[in-house]
Structures are given as structure tokens and as C-alpha cells.
Write a protein that holds these residues in place. Structure first.
Motif, PDB file in Angstrom:
ATOM      1  N   ASP A  70       0.858  -1.178   0.000  1.00  0.00           N
ATOM      2  CA  ASP A  70       0.000   0.000   0.000  1.00  0.00           C
ATOM      3  C   ASP A  70       0.898   1.233   0.000  1.00  0.00           C
ATOM      4  O   ASP A  70       1.498   1.576   1.009  1.00  0.00           O
ATOM      5  CB  ASP A  70      -0.905  -0.021   1.240  1.00  0.00           C
ATOM      6  N   LEU A 163      -1.763  -8.909   6.166  1.00  0.00           N
ATOM      7  CA  LEU A 163      -3.058  -8.451   5.659  1.00  0.00           C
ATOM      8  C   LEU A 163      -2.914  -7.879   4.254  1.00  0.00           C
ATOM      9  O   LEU A 163      -3.761  -8.128   3.387  1.00  0.00           O
ATOM     10  CB  LEU A 163      -3.646  -7.408   6.607  1.00  0.00           C
ATOM     11  N   GLU A 164      -1.845  -7.114   4.008  1.00  0.00           N
ATOM     12  CA  GLU A 164      -1.601  -6.589   2.660  1.00  0.00           C
ATOM     13  C   GLU A 164      -1.442  -7.735   1.671  1.00  0.00           C
ATOM     14  O   GLU A 164      -1.967  -7.689   0.548  1.00  0.00           O
ATOM     15  CB  GLU A 164      -0.349  -5.716   2.654  1.00  0.00           C
ATOM     16  N   LEU A 167      -4.925  -9.293   1.015  1.00  0.00           N
ATOM     17  CA  LEU A 167      -5.751  -8.467   0.129  1.00  0.00           C
ATOM     18  C   LEU A 167      -5.259  -8.566  -1.306  1.00  0.00           C
ATOM     19  O   LEU A 167      -6.054  -8.640  -2.259  1.00  0.00           O
ATOM     20  CB  LEU A 167      -5.722  -7.014   0.600  1.00  0.00           C
ATOM     21  N   ASN A 168      -3.941  -8.579  -1.475  1.00  0.00           N
ATOM     22  CA  ASN A 168      -3.348  -8.687  -2.800  1.00  0.00           C
ATOM     23  C   ASN A 168      -3.671 -10.035  -3.438  1.00  0.00           C
ATOM     24  O   ASN A 168      -4.035 -10.122  -4.613  1.00  0.00           O
ATOM     25  CB  ASN A 168      -1.840  -8.481  -2.700  1.00  0.00           C
ATOM     26  N   LYS A 170      -6.183 -12.042  -2.670  1.00  0.00           N
ATOM     27  CA  LYS A 170      -7.619 -12.154  -2.936  1.00  0.00           C
ATOM     28  C   LYS A 170      -7.987 -11.453  -4.245  1.00  0.00           C
ATOM     29  O   LYS A 170      -8.749 -11.981  -5.063  1.00  0.00           O
ATOM     30  CB  LYS A 170      -8.418 -11.542  -1.785  1.00  0.00           C
ATOM     31  N   ALA A 171      -7.424 -10.255  -4.442  1.00  0.00           N
ATOM     32  CA  ALA A 171      -7.688  -9.530  -5.684  1.00  0.00           C
ATOM     33  C   ALA A 171      -7.141 -10.292  -6.879  1.00  0.00           C
ATOM     34  O   ALA A 171      -7.781 -10.363  -7.940  1.00  0.00           O
ATOM     35  CB  ALA A 171      -7.076  -8.129  -5.612  1.00  0.00           C
ATOM     36  N   TYR A 198      -3.843 -16.699   4.107  1.00  0.00           N
ATOM     37  CA  TYR A 198      -3.640 -15.279   3.818  1.00  0.00           C
ATOM     38  C   TYR A 198      -4.938 -14.623   3.360  1.00  0.00           C
ATOM     39  O   TYR A 198      -5.297 -13.534   3.822  1.00  0.00           O
ATOM     40  CB  TYR A 198      -2.550 -15.099   2.763  1.00  0.00           C
ATOM     41  N   ILE A 199      -5.636 -15.270   2.457  1.00  0.00           N
ATOM     42  CA  ILE A 199      -6.888 -14.704   1.961  1.00  0.00           C
ATOM     43  C   ILE A 199      -7.917 -14.643   3.080  1.00  0.00           C
ATOM     44  O   ILE A 199      -8.756 -13.737   3.132  1.00  0.00           O
ATOM     45  CB  ILE A 199      -7.401 -15.514   0.760  1.00  0.00           C
ATOM     46  N   THR A 202      -8.653 -11.440   5.049  1.00  0.00           N
ATOM     47  CA  THR A 202      -9.483 -10.371   4.486  1.00  0.00           C
ATOM     48  C   THR A 202     -10.911 -10.425   5.010  1.00  0.00           C
ATOM     49  O   THR A 202     -11.671  -9.481   4.812  1.00  0.00           O
ATOM     50  CB  THR A 202      -9.501 -10.443   2.942  1.00  0.00           C
ATOM     51  N   GLU A 203     -11.290 -11.525   5.669  1.00  0.00           N
ATOM     52  CA  GLU A 203     -12.629 -11.631   6.251  1.00  0.00           C
ATOM     53  C   GLU A 203     -12.732 -10.900   7.585  1.00  0.00           C
ATOM     54  O   GLU A 203     -13.835 -10.665   8.087  1.00  0.00           O
ATOM     55  CB  GLU A 203     -13.011 -13.100   6.458  1.00  0.00           C
ATOM     56  N   GLN A 206     -12.840  -4.355   9.689  1.00  0.00           N
ATOM     57  CA  GLN A 206     -12.047  -3.240  10.185  1.00  0.00           C
ATOM     58  C   GLN A 206     -12.332  -2.963  11.653  1.00  0.00           C
ATOM     59  O   GLN A 206     -11.448  -2.500  12.381  1.00  0.00           O
ATOM     60  CB  GLN A 206     -12.340  -1.977   9.347  1.00  0.00           C
TER      61      GLN A 206
END
Length: 338
Positions: A70, A163-164, A167-168, A170-171, A198-199, A202-203, A206
Motif C-alpha cells: 500500500d 493483511l496486505e 488483500l493482494n 484475494k484480488a 492469507y486470503i 481479508t474476512e 475493520q
């Protein structure tokens, strides 16, 4: 020796070693410095790449959004050691990788790998070193290949949060591998279980992540404990309530230059919140003085009162005066067995 770019060979072969999550890690090896790690990761590439490098200004590059890092999270503090290294060497020894942007794009190049180097050179340009340029290699690759190339580099990085990465990944699995994790795992030479873990991060909403001092503290191994509870609405609600209190305490500690609550303790407190019966749960009351919120008091039958105060301009006497009725009320409730 083939004149084919070693980057292409690396993409064809995949990374030499898969990511190993913390609880599967092999015995630790002696740590090396930053430059040594980068040269280890790209040593073979440096020997075989035949394409000449170019020099450009960071302002000539847009940042490819498919990279795990990020860019907005980078800061002078996070990049300080690299800034010092680039300043001493008058630039980056290991080239970044760019590709040409489509016609009509705002920038002539798009940065694929080397986000920190790009940020550091940008910072140096803006802080008395305008002549330092970014050394780069131009590659002609599509998005899926760009993702794998960036992933090869990022696996050597220690300052990208789990987490980064999640997210990467998952995308990427949705964008390049038809949403099939097994297909992506095979393509990037990563175990299916590691990819899923890792994915899975993302669940985590926040509202729970906010309890951690930094997203860097949310390690993939913590997902094993948190995800089953996140997926249960009842336990999620209890964790979210605990997370608010933990986040307030993190903020309070930060304002007082105290050590933050470590990630492992945050997880322990979140998990514990889901097993606390309603009988023992705390009641929260805001503390106000002169119309200003100065903190919070948690009343728990098992532990008594827990006070969290926010630094303010009020005098000690004014703060104590605001606390007195809360303490008196707690005494009355205790005598009445409430």
C-alpha cells in the motif's frame, strides 16, 4: 547463455521457495542486512539480465495497483534505512521494473516492482537531492505476469503486512485465476493452505483490525484463532465491543508515548471477550468534566473499576471531582449486590 530476460525465466519457473507462515517456519538462519537480502533475491537475475537499464524520475511513473504494498502507508519512518542507503550510493543499485503505459496515459511508465525505492527516491528529490534518479528496467508483461513478478520480489520483504498480502492475493485470484485458489496456488508455487490462510485474513472486519496498534501486527497465524469467531455473529459482536475498548487503550498509550498492546495480547483479549458471560461483562460509562469527555470507566463485578483517561487541559482537582460520583456509585452498587 540466452539473452532472454531473467525476469521472464523467474516468471516461468516461479519463486524458488514458497512462503512459510510463522508456525511452519524452519529454524532461523543468521539475518543479513538489507542490501544482502536484495542481492540474494536478485543475484541470479543481476547476472543474466541483458536488457540495459534506464534512468528516470519517479514523477514519470504511475504505481501499478496490483502490487501488494500500500503506497499510501509508506512514510519516512518506514523507509528511513532505504533512504539513507540510496543517498549514500546516489541511487538504487537494484533496478526497479517498469512497463510502458498505454498511449494517452498521464505517465509514460507504470511501476511494477520497487515501490519502496520509488518512494525513497521521490522523498530524496523533494528533500535536497533533486539529481538522484530511479534506475529501472523496462519489461513488456501483462497483468498476471506482473503480479507474479511483484509477488516474487515481495516474498523477500519483511515490511509488508500479512493483511496486505492477503488483500493482494484475494484480488489476484479473482482477477487472474477465475476465483480458483488452487489454480493460483499452483501458478505461484504456494501451498493451498498458506494461500487460504492469507486470503482468510481479508474476512476480518475493520472493527476488529482497529484493535491492533498497526495492521503489521495482524499476523496470518492470528487468523486461525480469530476467523472462526468472526464467522459467528454472536462472538463477532462480543469481539467488536472488546475491540473498541482495546483501540481506545491503544490510542491512550500512544498519546502518552507508552508501549502499544502487542498483537498476541490483542488476540488473547478478543478471544477472551467471547467467553465472558453476561454476568461478568463490564458496564461502560463515559467520564465528562466541564462538558468535555475525558475518559471512560469500565465497571466489572470481577475486577472492579477500570479507568481510561484521555489527556486534557483540566486540572487534577477537576478530574478527581468528575471521578468522585462514579466511584461513590460503584460502592453503592457493590453493597447492594448489583
Amino acid at each position: 547463455m540466452s539473452r532472454r530476460s531473467m525476469i521472464g525465466e523467474a516468471l516461468a519457473a516461479g519463486p524458488a521457495e514458497p512462503i512459510v507462515v510463522a508456525d511452519e517456519a524452519p529454524p532461523a538462519e543468521p539475518r543479513t542486512n538489507f542490501t544482502s537480502k536484495r542481492l540474494d533475491a536478485f543475484g541470479e537475475a543481476a547476472r543474466m539480465v541483458k536488457k540495459p537499464s534506464i534512468r528516470l524520475k519517479p514523477s514519470e511513473c504511475s504505481i501499478w495497483p496490483g502490487n501488494a504494498r500500500d503506497y499510501a502507508m509508506l512514510s519516512e519512518v518506514r523507509v528511513r534505512s532505504l533512504i539513507d542507503s540510496l543517498q549514500a550510493e546516489n541511487g538504487n543499485r537494484i533496478p526497479v521494473v517498469v512497463r510502458r503505459s498505454p498511449k494517452g496515459a498521464e505517465h509514460p511508465y507504470e511501476l511494477i516492482t520497487g515501490t519502496r525505492r520509488h518512494w525513497a527516491v521521490s522523498w530524496l528529490n523533494a528533500n535536497h537531492y533533486p539529481d538522484i534518479e530511479l534506475v529501472a528496467i523496462i519489461e513488456d508483461i501483462d497483468d498476471e505476469a506482473a503480479f507474479r513478478l511483484a509477488d516474487i520480489e515481495n516474498r523477500e520483504r519483511e515490511d509488508i503486512s500479512d493483511l496486505e498480502r492477503g488483500l493482494n492475493y484475494k484480488a489476484a485470484v479473482d482477477a487472474y485465476y477465475d476465483g480458483v485458489q488452487a489454480k493460483m496456488a499452483d501458478r505461484v508455487k504456494l501451498s493451498k493452505s498458506s494461500l487460504a490462510r492469507y486470503i482468510g485474513l481479508t474476512e476480518i472486519p475493520q472493527s476488529i483490525i482497529s484493535a491492533f496498534n498497526s495492521p503489521m501486527d495482524l499476523h496470518v497465524r492470528y487468523g486461525d484463532k480469530l476467523l472462526p469467531l468472526v464467522r459467528n455473529p454472536a462472538s463477532l459482536a462480543k469481539m467488536e465491543e472488546a475491540a473498541v475498548h482495546i483501540a481506545n487503550e491503544q490510542s491512550f498509550r500512544q498519546s502518552g508515548d507508552e508501549e502499544p498492546i502487542a498483537g498476541a495480547e490483542v488476540v488473547a483479549r478478543l478471544v477472551k471477550a467471547t467467553t465472558t458471560s453476561s454476568r461478568g461483562r463490564s458496564q461502560k460509562t463515559l467520564i465528562e468534566a466541564g462538558g468535555t469527555r475525558i475518559g471512560q470507566v469500565d465497571q466489572d463485578r470481577g475486577r472492579g473499576l477500570t479507568l481510561t483517561l484521555t489527556p486534557s487541559e483540566l486540572s487534577t482537582d477537576e478530574i478527581l471531582e468528575a471521578l468522585r460520583p462514579l466511584i461513590d456509585n460503584a460502592k453503592i452498587n457493590r453493597k447492594q449486590g448489583r
